[in-house]
Motif scaffolding. Sequence first.
Motif, PDB file in Angstrom:
ATOM      1  N   TYR A   2       0.775  -1.048   0.158  1.00 39.41           N
ATOM      2  CA  TYR A   2       0.093  -0.029  -0.032  1.00 39.41           C
ATOM      3  C   TYR A   2       0.795   1.316  -0.038  1.00 39.41           C
ATOM      4  O   TYR A   2       2.023   1.018   0.143  1.00 39.41           O
ATOM      5  CB  TYR A   2      -0.588   0.014   1.369  1.00 39.41           C
ATOM      6  CG  TYR A   2      -0.362  -0.114   2.712  1.00 39.41           C
ATOM      7  CD1 TYR A   2      -0.279   1.197   3.290  1.00 39.41           C
ATOM      8  CD2 TYR A   2       0.092  -1.177   3.175  1.00 39.41           C
ATOM      9  CE1 TYR A   2       0.539   1.278   4.296  1.00 39.41           C
ATOM     10  CE2 TYR A   2       0.698  -1.268   4.351  1.00 39.41           C
ATOM     11  CZ  TYR A   2       0.819  -0.031   5.135  1.00 39.41           C
ATOM     12  OH  TYR A   2       1.422  -0.179   6.303  1.00 39.41           O
ATOM     13  N   HIS A   3       0.231   2.290  -0.131  1.00 42.82           N
ATOM     14  CA  HIS A   3       0.976   3.659  -0.180  1.00 42.82           C
ATOM     15  C   HIS A   3       0.600   4.446   1.491  1.00 42.82           C
ATOM     16  O   HIS A   3      -0.283   4.239   2.118  1.00 42.82           O
ATOM     17  CB  HIS A   3       0.179   4.496  -1.319  1.00 42.82           C
ATOM     18  CG  HIS A   3       0.905   5.923  -1.538  1.00 42.82           C
ATOM     19  ND1 HIS A   3       0.390   7.085  -1.088  1.00 42.82           N
ATOM     20  CD2 HIS A   3       2.146   5.903  -2.338  1.00 42.82           C
ATOM     21  CE1 HIS A   3       1.390   7.985  -1.454  1.00 42.82           C
ATOM     22  NE2 HIS A   3       2.264   7.401  -2.401  1.00 42.82           N
ATOM     23  N   ALA A   4       1.811   4.912   1.676  1.00 39.95           N
ATOM     24  CA  ALA A   4       1.768   5.332   3.052  1.00 39.95           C
ATOM     25  C   ALA A   4       2.468   7.158   3.019  1.00 39.95           C
ATOM     26  O   ALA A   4       3.513   7.111   2.288  1.00 39.95           O
ATOM     27  CB  ALA A   4       2.249   4.753   4.097  1.00 39.95           C
ATOM     28  N   GLN A   5       1.703   8.088   3.658  1.00 39.74           N
ATOM     29  CA  GLN A   5       2.369   9.239   3.975  1.00 39.74           C
ATOM     30  C   GLN A   5       2.381   9.548   5.193  1.00 39.74           C
ATOM     31  O   GLN A   5       1.393   9.201   5.992  1.00 39.74           O
ATOM     32  CB  GLN A   5       1.432  10.409   3.076  1.00 39.74           C
ATOM     33  CG  GLN A   5       1.409  10.408   1.715  1.00 39.74           C
ATOM     34  CD  GLN A   5       0.719  11.428   1.135  1.00 39.74           C
ATOM     35  OE1 GLN A   5       0.649  12.422   1.578  1.00 39.74           O
ATOM     36  NE2 GLN A   5      -0.071  10.967  -0.160  1.00 39.74           N
ATOM     37  N   GLN A   6       3.320  10.082   5.830  1.00 41.72           N
ATOM     38  CA  GLN A   6       3.504  10.708   7.190  1.00 41.72           C
ATOM     39  C   GLN A   6       4.216  11.650   7.543  1.00 41.72           C
ATOM     40  O   GLN A   6       5.174  11.902   6.581  1.00 41.72           O
ATOM     41  CB  GLN A   6       3.901   9.215   8.041  1.00 41.72           C
ATOM     42  CG  GLN A   6       5.346   8.865   7.708  1.00 41.72           C
ATOM     43  CD  GLN A   6       5.698   7.603   8.567  1.00 41.72           C
ATOM     44  OE1 GLN A   6       5.649   7.622   9.628  1.00 41.72           O
ATOM     45  NE2 GLN A   6       6.263   6.679   7.816  1.00 41.72           N
ATOM     46  N   LYS A   7       3.990  12.354   8.569  1.00 40.53           N
ATOM     47  CA  LYS A   7       4.648  13.424   9.083  1.00 40.53           C
ATOM     48  C   LYS A   7       5.424  13.000  10.142  1.00 40.53           C
ATOM     49  O   LYS A   7       4.518  12.960  11.367  1.00 40.53           O
ATOM     50  CB  LYS A   7       3.994  14.640   9.042  1.00 40.53           C
ATOM     51  CG  LYS A   7       4.698  15.831   9.271  1.00 40.53           C
ATOM     52  CD  LYS A   7       3.921  17.075   9.371  1.00 40.53           C
ATOM     53  CE  LYS A   7       4.742  18.501   9.545  1.00 40.53           C
ATOM     54  NZ  LYS A   7       4.199  19.743   9.408  1.00 40.53           N
TER      55      LYS A   7
END
Length: 144
Positions: A103-108
């Motif tokens: 899957y695709h993940a974005q995180q700060k």
Amino acid sequence: MSGSTVIAAGATNASSDKASRAGDVGATLINLEKQSWVAWKAHDGAYFSSFLSDDHVDVSARGATDKANVVAGVAGPFCSVESYAVDGFQVTRLSQDAALLVYHAQQKTTCAGVPVPSPAWVSSLYIKRGGRWLNAVFQQTPTK
């Protein structure tokens, strides 16, 4: 890939028992993975202690590490997760007791003040032991 079943999140096929079972497994694994992100943000090492297999391997830009280091890292103050988003889940059933979640993940997130590369494609390999799905391998590959 012979013998595998790929299920995209939300995909259903009522006419096929095999697809239905794979879909049930997919929903279970996606739920476990989403719970792991909640636990990561909350520094919930106890979740990771039961979520990861004893022989778990975590692969990142810093190299490979084991379950004990992951649990300690999650529970400690080293990293701070401000926000995250996960989507585009695909499940590939490799056998009755193994499945790959991509899957695709974005995180700060920062670790020791250094931003974690984001966004990334994530691979999570699950194995079924003792009737439970456990995460055996986790790897993030930053996207360009």
